[in-house]
Design a protein around this motif. Structure first.
Motif, PDB file in Angstrom:
ATOM      1  N   UNK A 271       0.850  -1.243  -0.032  1.00 16.17           N
ATOM      2  CA  UNK A 271      -0.079   0.039  -0.013  1.00 16.17           C
ATOM      3  C   UNK A 271       0.942   1.251   0.010  1.00 16.17           C
ATOM      4  N   UNK A 272       0.718   2.140  -0.914  1.00 15.02           N
ATOM      5  CA  UNK A 272       1.384   3.333  -0.764  1.00 15.02           C
ATOM      6  C   UNK A 272       0.215   4.612  -0.893  1.00 15.02           C
ATOM      7  N   UNK A 273       0.391   5.384   0.054  1.00 13.15           N
ATOM      8  CA  UNK A 273      -0.609   6.559   0.184  1.00 13.15           C
ATOM      9  C   UNK A 273       0.187   8.143   0.379  1.00 13.15           C
ATOM     10  N   UNK A 274      -0.577   9.020   0.006  1.00 16.10           N
ATOM     11  CA  UNK A 274       0.056  10.305   0.202  1.00 16.10           C
ATOM     12  C   UNK A 274      -0.873  11.433   0.463  1.00 16.10           C
ATOM     13  N   UNK A 275      -0.450  12.460   0.969  1.00 14.32           N
ATOM     14  CA  UNK A 275      -1.117  13.443   1.133  1.00 14.32           C
ATOM     15  C   UNK A 275      -0.695  14.535   0.374  1.00 14.32           C
ATOM     16  N   UNK A 276      -1.885  15.105  -0.413  1.00 16.53           N
ATOM     17  CA  UNK A 276      -1.394  15.940  -1.590  1.00 16.53           C
ATOM     18  C   UNK A 276      -2.750  17.199  -1.605  1.00 16.53           C
ATOM     19  N   UNK A 277      -2.386  18.236  -2.073  1.00 15.24           N
ATOM     20  CA  UNK A 277      -3.283  19.074  -2.465  1.00 15.24           C
ATOM     21  C   UNK A 277      -3.765  19.018  -3.835  1.00 15.24           C
ATOM     22  N   UNK A 278      -5.081  19.333  -4.168  1.00 16.96           N
ATOM     23  CA  UNK A 278      -5.557  18.707  -5.459  1.00 16.96           C
ATOM     24  C   UNK A 278      -6.212  20.521  -6.123  1.00 16.96           C
ATOM     25  N   UNK A 279      -6.830  20.226  -7.432  1.00 16.98           N
ATOM     26  CA  UNK A 279      -7.138  21.416  -7.949  1.00 16.98           C
ATOM     27  C   UNK A 279      -6.154  22.361  -8.152  1.00 16.98           C
ATOM     28  N   UNK A 280      -6.552  23.829  -8.037  1.00 18.65           N
ATOM     29  CA  UNK A 280      -5.774  24.897  -8.424  1.00 18.65           C
ATOM     30  C   UNK A 280      -4.834  24.942  -7.243  1.00 18.65           C
ATOM     31  N   UNK A 281      -5.116  24.666  -6.102  1.00 20.98           N
ATOM     32  CA  UNK A 281      -4.148  24.573  -4.976  1.00 20.98           C
ATOM     33  C   UNK A 281      -2.856  23.901  -5.233  1.00 20.98           C
ATOM     34  N   UNK A 282      -2.965  22.736  -6.140  1.00 23.47           N
ATOM     35  CA  UNK A 282      -1.615  21.947  -6.560  1.00 23.47           C
ATOM     36  C   UNK A 282      -0.773  22.478  -7.684  1.00 23.47           C
ATOM     37  N   UNK A 283      -1.331  23.783  -8.140  1.00 22.46           N
ATOM     38  CA  UNK A 283      -0.411  24.262  -9.200  1.00 22.46           C
ATOM     39  C   UNK A 283       0.862  25.035  -8.633  1.00 22.46           C
ATOM     40  N   UNK A 284       2.037  24.967  -9.216  1.00 20.83           N
ATOM     41  CA  UNK A 284       3.244  25.414  -8.754  1.00 20.83           C
ATOM     42  C   UNK A 284       3.322  26.876  -9.087  1.00 20.83           C
TER      43      UNK A 284
ATOM     44  N   UNK B 175      -5.345  16.446   0.920  1.00 19.22           N
ATOM     45  CA  UNK B 175      -6.299  15.252   0.572  1.00 19.22           C
ATOM     46  C   UNK B 175      -5.460  14.009   0.806  1.00 19.22           C
ATOM     47  N   UNK B 176      -6.205  12.976   1.381  1.00 20.83           N
ATOM     48  CA  UNK B 176      -5.706  11.493   1.368  1.00 20.83           C
ATOM     49  C   UNK B 176      -5.837  11.056   0.520  1.00 20.83           C
ATOM     50  N   UNK B 177      -4.555  10.500  -0.465  1.00 22.51           N
ATOM     51  CA  UNK B 177      -4.760   9.733  -1.755  1.00 22.51           C
ATOM     52  C   UNK B 177      -4.182   8.396  -1.809  1.00 22.51           C
ATOM     53  N   UNK B 178      -4.746   7.324  -2.222  1.00 20.26           N
ATOM     54  CA  UNK B 178      -4.289   6.022  -2.056  1.00 20.26           C
ATOM     55  C   UNK B 178      -3.843   5.736  -3.678  1.00 20.26           C
ATOM     56  N   UNK B 179      -2.356   5.454  -3.765  1.00 20.80           N
ATOM     57  CA  UNK B 179      -1.889   5.422  -4.794  1.00 20.80           C
ATOM     58  C   UNK B 179      -1.933   3.968  -5.225  1.00 20.80           C
ATOM     59  N   UNK B 180      -1.577   2.918  -4.274  1.00 18.73           N
ATOM     60  CA  UNK B 180      -1.561   1.737  -4.542  1.00 18.73           C
ATOM     61  C   UNK B 180      -2.299   0.978  -3.251  1.00 18.73           C
ATOM     62  N   UNK B 181      -3.097  -0.081  -3.760  1.00 21.27           N
ATOM     63  CA  UNK B 181      -3.833  -0.554  -2.504  1.00 21.27           C
ATOM     64  C   UNK B 181      -3.904  -2.035  -2.404  1.00 21.27           C
ATOM     65  N   UNK B 182      -3.193  -2.788  -1.434  1.00 15.38           N
ATOM     66  CA  UNK B 182      -3.282  -4.051  -1.503  1.00 15.38           C
ATOM     67  C   UNK B 182      -2.777  -4.883  -2.645  1.00 15.38           C
ATOM     68  N   UNK B 183      -1.637  -4.560  -2.995  1.00 14.38           N
ATOM     69  CA  UNK B 183      -0.871  -4.965  -4.342  1.00 14.38           C
ATOM     70  C   UNK B 183      -0.052  -6.131  -4.087  1.00 14.38           C
TER      71      UNK B 183
END
Length: 321
Positions: free
Chosen positions: A119-132, A157-165
């Protein structure tokens, strides 16, 4: 008349037999000469034996050379003998390398990779808040400060990149990884190569021949090739390949060749002279970069020429074909 004809036939058969004997004897002499030179090399100490090899010249003669002093002309002759047609000779060359190693019973190290419940999880901003942007950069700094003081809640936001692989990658096989865009293929490969970003939250188990990451160093046995080319733009293709070869060093090639030479001497096996020169040269600092670079450039250039030729013929008129 009959006696004259029989005499002519007899003389022709004599010339034919003597000619065949002459050519066969010349071939035997060349083989015997090569065998004698190889036997002399085998009698040398290990250090000297690793430097000496037999190279067949363009005229067909066999000469003893020092691989540490392999010149431009000698490399050119060797590459010409190893690689005349890229598609055919490259496969034959690789099979000869494998055959020489298998003939003396040397098992090359193989690695089996297993991953379970990854499992690989991340905390990331989405939408316009993710723009550099500069505004987002300043807001992120202020937000991070307020988050550390527990004044403001994080907008990530909590994002699951890989789940139970789970899966197994067996050695000696080619594994094809398929999936739609943004399905986590790159993340999975980075996880198996132990190159994930430390900020990611990882759970599950990845083992290499039964050993975990704390007992095994994947970077010494695996290479992850990035999707984007990373190289110095000012360098030529030759300089880029040579730089990469020098950075890698000779690795375990010298140890493998030393054990291979010891077993061949013990079992009285004479290897292919061209393969022997190549393996000894690539186990030598400096020569390794030159020879491998020349080989790759030759193979790639032949492949591109063949592609260009096919494209030209496909567009040419029937008369030109």
């Amino acid at each position: 008349m009959e006696s004259g004809g029989s005499f002519r036939n007899g003389s022709a058969s004599i010339w034919r037999e003597s000619g065949e004997d002459m050519f066969s004897n010349s071939f035997h002499r060349e083989d015997d000469e090569e065998a004698l030179k190889w036997a002399a090399i085998q009698k040398l100490p290990t250090f000297s034996r690793m430097r000496k090899a037999l190279l067949t010249s363009s005229e067909g003669g066999v000469n003893e050379i020092d691989v540490h002093k392999l010149g431009l002309q000698e490399r050119r002759v060797l590459l010409q003998r190893l690689l005349r047609t890229a598609e055919e000779d490259n496969e034959k060359f690789l099979l000869k390398l494998r055959e020489r190693i298998d003939r003396v019973g040397i098992d090359l190290p193989a690695i089996e990779v297993r991953f379970q419940n990854l499992n690989v999880e991340a905390e990331a901003r989405v939408g316009n808040r993710a723009l550099p942007t500069f505004t987002n950069f300043m807001v992120n700094i202020v937000e991070g400060l307020l988050n550390s003081l527990c004044i403001l809640r994080s907008s990530k936001q909590h994002i699951r990149i890989l789940q139970d692989v789970s899966g197994i990658i067996k050695p000696g096989r080619m594994t094809l990884l398929l999936g739609p865009p943004s399905s986590g293929k790159t993340t999975l490969l980075l996880a198996l190569a132990a190159r994930l970003d430390p900020k990611l939250k990882v759970s599950g188990k990845v083992t290499y021949n039964g050993h975990g990451v704390d007992e095994f160093v994947p970077q010494r046995t695996a290479a992850y090739v990035n999707q984007n080319d990373l190289h110095i733009a000012e360098l030529t293709v030759r300089e880029t390949l040579a730089f990469s070869a020098r950075v890698q060093g000779v690795g375990t090639r010298y140890d493998l060749l030393a054990e291979l030479s010891r077993r061949e001497k013990q079992e009285n096996i004479m290897p292919d002279s061209d393969i022997d020169v190549y393996m000894k040269a690539v186990a030598t600092e400096g020569q390794k970069a030159n020879l491998i670079t020349d080989y790759i450039l030759r193979a790639v250039s032949y492949t591109h020429l063949d592609v260009y030729k096919r494209q030209f013929l496909s567009k040419a008129s029937p008369n030109m074909k």
